[in-house]
Design a protein around this motif. Structure first.
Motif, mmCIF file in Angstrom:
data_model
loop_
_atom_site.group_PDB
_atom_site.id
_atom_site.type_symbol
_atom_site.label_atom_id
_atom_site.label_comp_id
_atom_site.label_asym_id
_atom_site.label_seq_id
_atom_site.Cartn_x
_atom_site.Cartn_y
_atom_site.Cartn_z
ATOM 1 N N MET A 1 14.991 69.770 8.906
ATOM 2 C CA MET A 1 15.595 71.072 8.640
ATOM 3 C C MET A 1 16.157 71.077 7.226
ATOM 4 O O MET A 1 16.739 70.101 6.769
ATOM 5 N N GLY A 2 15.973 72.180 6.528
ATOM 6 C CA GLY A 2 16.430 72.302 5.160
ATOM 7 C C GLY A 2 17.880 72.727 5.054
ATOM 8 O O GLY A 2 18.623 72.742 6.025
ATOM 9 N N THR A 3 18.218 73.083 3.854
ATOM 10 C CA THR A 3 19.580 73.479 3.528
ATOM 11 C C THR A 3 19.571 74.903 2.998
ATOM 12 O O THR A 3 18.640 75.299 2.304
ATOM 13 N N ILE A 4 20.626 75.651 3.307
ATOM 14 C CA ILE A 4 20.780 76.998 2.757
ATOM 15 C C ILE A 4 21.869 76.939 1.698
ATOM 16 O O ILE A 4 22.998 76.529 1.983
ATOM 17 N N ASP A 84 12.809 80.679 8.975
ATOM 18 C CA ASP A 84 11.575 79.896 8.855
ATOM 19 C C ASP A 84 11.518 79.177 7.515
ATOM 20 O O ASP A 84 11.125 78.011 7.439
ATOM 21 N N ALA A 85 11.905 79.852 6.445
ATOM 22 C CA ALA A 85 11.912 79.227 5.119
ATOM 23 C C ALA A 85 12.910 78.075 5.067
ATOM 24 O O ALA A 85 12.633 77.024 4.486
ATOM 25 N N ALA A 86 14.062 78.249 5.702
ATOM 26 C CA ALA A 86 15.081 77.194 5.707
ATOM 27 C C ALA A 86 14.613 75.978 6.497
ATOM 28 O O ALA A 86 14.949 74.843 6.148
ATOM 29 N N ARG A 87 13.841 76.211 7.534
ATOM 30 C CA ARG A 87 13.339 75.083 8.328
ATOM 31 C C ARG A 87 12.367 74.215 7.543
ATOM 32 O O ARG A 87 12.202 73.042 7.847
ATOM 33 N N SER A 88 11.729 74.770 6.541
ATOM 34 C CA SER A 88 10.725 74.015 5.792
ATOM 35 C C SER A 88 11.256 73.433 4.481
ATOM 36 O O SER A 88 10.495 72.810 3.751
ATOM 37 N N GLY A 89 12.520 73.638 4.173
ATOM 38 C CA GLY A 89 13.071 73.088 2.932
ATOM 39 C C GLY A 89 14.327 73.820 2.515
ATOM 40 O O GLY A 89 14.973 74.477 3.317
#
Length: 119
Positions: A1-4, A84-89
């Protein structure tokens, strides 16, 4: 999981990950060609009525968050691409407010973090 992460458009330095402007209105003093980003998601921003009511008044912050989260609950199609974008980076939410603690991007990050935690 990515970071926001958050970045004010006037200070934004492009980096790895995806960046999205999360404002309903285009930021003053910023040329469209000068802002490197992956998209502008107007529909994830607070309604015009809520934005005007809040007026960046810190005393209205908690009520603003409550009302904004209710709006987001009613528009999952607006915020799901961001999750979805956060899950990928790394996901960067771009905002224009001068107040770095009381703005829609701060509230949106908290909302999205909760959705990421839910799975």
């Amino acid at each position: 999981m990515g970071t926001i992460v958050l970045s004010r458009v006037h200070d934004h330095e492009p980096h790895e990950g995806r960046s999205y402007l999360v404002e309903r209105l285009w930021p003053r003093g910023v040329r469209r060609d000068d802002l490197e980003m992956d998209g502008w998601v107007k529909d994830v921003a607070p309604s015009s009525e809520l934005r005007k009511w809040f007026g960046h008044d810190p005393e209205r912050w908690e009520e603003f968050r409550r009302r904004y989260f209710a709006e987001l609950d009613d528009r999952p199609e607006a915020w799901r691409p961001l999750v979805d974008a956060a899950r990928s980076g790394t996901l960067t939410l771009l905002y224009s407010s001068r107040d770095r603690e009381h703005n829609n991007a701060v509230a949106l990050r908290d909302y999205l973090d909760a959705r990421l935690a839910d799975g």
